[in-house]
Design a protein around this motif. Structure first.
Motif, mmCIF file in Angstrom:
data_model
loop_
_atom_site.group_PDB
_atom_site.id
_atom_site.type_symbol
_atom_site.label_atom_id
_atom_site.label_comp_id
_atom_site.label_asym_id
_atom_site.label_seq_id
_atom_site.Cartn_x
_atom_site.Cartn_y
_atom_site.Cartn_z
ATOM 1 N N VAL A 32 0.482 -1.353 -0.044
ATOM 2 C CA VAL A 32 0.276 -0.149 0.206
ATOM 3 C C VAL A 32 1.476 1.223 -0.320
ATOM 4 O O VAL A 32 1.426 1.520 0.421
ATOM 5 N N TYR A 33 1.169 1.840 -1.259
ATOM 6 C CA TYR A 33 1.479 2.738 -1.468
ATOM 7 C C TYR A 33 1.341 3.930 -2.810
ATOM 8 O O TYR A 33 0.136 3.830 -2.699
ATOM 9 N N SER A 34 2.158 4.745 -3.100
ATOM 10 C CA SER A 34 2.009 5.891 -3.924
ATOM 11 C C SER A 34 0.906 5.339 -4.846
ATOM 12 O O SER A 34 1.961 4.393 -5.750
ATOM 13 N N LEU A 94 12.275 2.985 -6.639
ATOM 14 C CA LEU A 94 13.118 4.329 -7.831
ATOM 15 C C LEU A 94 14.182 5.513 -6.848
ATOM 16 O O LEU A 94 13.844 6.007 -6.028
ATOM 17 N N GLU A 95 15.052 5.704 -7.971
ATOM 18 C CA GLU A 95 15.610 7.350 -7.693
ATOM 19 C C GLU A 95 14.866 8.125 -7.123
ATOM 20 O O GLU A 95 13.999 8.453 -8.116
ATOM 21 N N GLY A 96 15.080 9.017 -6.486
ATOM 22 C CA GLY A 96 14.189 9.732 -5.916
ATOM 23 C C GLY A 96 13.065 10.184 -5.401
ATOM 24 O O GLY A 96 12.103 10.811 -4.442
ATOM 25 N N THR A 97 12.379 8.589 -4.829
ATOM 26 C CA THR A 97 11.812 7.843 -3.602
ATOM 27 C C THR A 97 12.353 8.574 -2.468
ATOM 28 O O THR A 97 12.798 8.435 -2.044
ATOM 29 N N PRO A 98 10.675 8.024 -1.511
ATOM 30 C CA PRO A 98 11.644 8.426 -0.063
ATOM 31 C C PRO A 98 12.290 6.795 0.983
ATOM 32 O O PRO A 98 13.642 7.226 1.532
ATOM 33 N N PHE A 99 12.069 6.485 -0.058
ATOM 34 C CA PHE A 99 12.710 4.471 0.305
ATOM 35 C C PHE A 99 14.627 5.505 -0.207
ATOM 36 O O PHE A 99 15.206 4.449 0.131
ATOM 37 N N HIS A 100 14.290 5.591 -1.373
ATOM 38 C CA HIS A 100 15.736 5.179 -2.135
ATOM 39 C C HIS A 100 16.734 6.839 -1.523
ATOM 40 O O HIS A 100 18.057 6.515 -1.153
ATOM 41 N N THR A 101 16.095 8.117 -0.751
ATOM 42 C CA THR A 101 16.738 8.719 0.098
ATOM 43 C C THR A 101 17.405 8.234 0.627
ATOM 44 O O THR A 101 18.890 8.557 1.608
ATOM 45 N N MET A 102 16.629 7.406 1.409
ATOM 46 C CA MET A 102 17.097 6.596 3.107
ATOM 47 C C MET A 102 18.208 5.460 2.648
ATOM 48 O O MET A 102 19.096 5.545 3.341
ATOM 49 N N TYR A 103 17.687 4.977 1.721
ATOM 50 C CA TYR A 103 19.077 3.418 1.484
ATOM 51 C C TYR A 103 19.551 3.170 0.203
ATOM 52 O O TYR A 103 20.240 2.470 0.117
#
Length: 406
Positions: A73-75, A297-306
């Motif tokens: 469940v995400y964007s 993917l690049e640019g997502t909050p997850f990628h910003t963290m990891y």
């Protein structure tokens, strides 16, 4: 469309062309999809057999993506962009089979060979007068970091073309060796170490699978002469980049690939899938469905963290992160289907020209498996369309006979 994205990088880097023009590829691609579905729906053979396999692969990947979306469940924006990102390769293969004819393939192949020689001239200028080195040395494909990755793909496609043409007597030995020598020189000054491995793979596989079972003098000469040029290329590489000589040691090669779970990046090329599973997908069904297409993917909050672990640098680890084991299996299965289809087409035809084209696609399927684990070019917006073309050549050639391989 095949060359729009690669050349856009050159104009962006040298003439200030807006990078936002790259986003024009999104609506253009969607328009092509709609047109392909419309014009190809009633064509005999186009939607049969091999393309049915590819359509099934796309269908199952969408189904697994929807399950993953329901789990995580995400964007929705991330989800739809993830679908576009990961389905570009199979969708564009189908579009090429619908719209491209064998005569177009011959013209595009000739153009690719010419591009490589022009690129060598631009690279020499950048190397001697602009002082560019390594990842920044891209010739006509730009001068920003990573541009030599595009170069590697173009050189490999051209290599598969000239080797296939030589084996089936469409070009002479001089044409083959001039191409290999020029591309070895390009790889040496751009520090494309992987290209030397790719040459060896292409030569050995071509030697093994070409339809003639006997060991012909033509094959022996090809292996010997091209092998000597590869040695010259290595000598140039070690001259300009002496530290690369460490790759003559098998332990250094294994360390670079991450056989000990380290490698030169935060995730290993060899064990990257298991590392991603253990670190991020160790709960419930996540190892099978991942965190969701588009979510990392690049640019997502997850990628910003990891993103610091560089999982987006390899198609295998990115696909594992986003769609789990099912996503990895589907991608490798698609390459298997394309490779075995090309090989079967090669065995079935007696036309020398068509054999060369079938062999070209087979070689590219093998190289694509290597790229899946070695880098991210199978998903890179600058490379994916050219790779799709090379993989579809055998099917386009078979289409001329009014049938597709089952």
């Amino acid at each position: 469309f095949l060359f729009y994205m690669p050349f856009l990088r050159f104009f962006t880097a040298n003439f200030g062309t807006l990078y936002s023009l790259a986003r024009l590829s999104y609506p253009i691609f969607i328009i092509f999809i709609v047109l392909g579905l419309y014009f190809g729906r009633n064509e005999v053979g186009i939607w049969g057999n091999l393309t049915n396999w590819i359509k099934a692969i796309i269908f199952f990947q969408i189904c697994f993506a929807m399950i993953s979306f329901a789990i995580n469940v995400y964007s929705l924006n991330q989800f739809f962009y993830g679908l576009y990102y990961h389905l570009r390769l199979p969708l564009f293969i189908i579009l090429l089979i619908v719209f491209i004819e064998k005569t177009d393939v011959d013209k595009i192949n000739d153009f690719i060979i010419k591009i490589v020689y022009v690129d060598a001239v631009f690279m020499t200028y950048q190397f001697l007068f602009m002082g560019l080195r390594q990842d920044f040395l891209g010739g006509i494909f730009g001068n920003t970091q990573g541009c030599n990755g595009i170069q590697n793909i173009v050189c490999c496609i051209g290599l598969s073309i000239v080797v296939s043409r030589y084996i089936y007597k469409e070009i002479n030995l001089r044409s083959l060796l001039s191409y290999v020598l020029v591309t070895c020189y390009m790889a040496a000054i751009a520090e494309l170490t992987i290209y030397f491995v790719e040459i060896i793979v292409v030569l050995l596989i071509s030697f093994a699978v070409a339809k003639e079972q006997r060991i012909s003098m033509r094959k022996v000469i090809m292996i010997f002469a091209a092998g000597m040029e590869v040695i010259v290329g290595f000598a140039l590489l070690f001259r300009y980049f002496p530290t690369k000589a460490r790759f003559l040691n098998i332990d250094e090669i294994l360390r670079y690939l991450g056989a000990d779970d380290s490698g030169v990046y935060s995730v290993s090329r060899i064990h990257g899938i298991s590392q991603i599973k253990n670190a991020y997908l160790n709960d419930g069904v996540l190892p099978y469905f991942g965190l969701g297409l588009g979510r990392t993917l690049e640019g997502t909050p997850f990628h910003t963290m990891y993103g610091r672990i560089n999982y987006t640098w390899f198609s295998s680890t990115l696909l594992m992160m986003e769609s789990g084991y099912f996503g990895v299996f589907i991608r490798l299965f698609m390459l298997f289907i394309l490779g075995t289809g090309s090989y079967r087409n090669l065995r079935e035809t007696n036309d020398e020209t068509k054999r060369a084209l079938h062999l070209m696609s087979f070689l590219m399927a093998i190289l694509s498996v290597i790229w899946f684990f070695y880098n991210s070019t199978l998903d890179d917006k600058y490379c994916v369309y050219m790779i799709a073309f090379a993989l579809s050549v055998s099917s386009i050639t078979k289409k001329e006979e009014g049938k597709m391989v089952k």
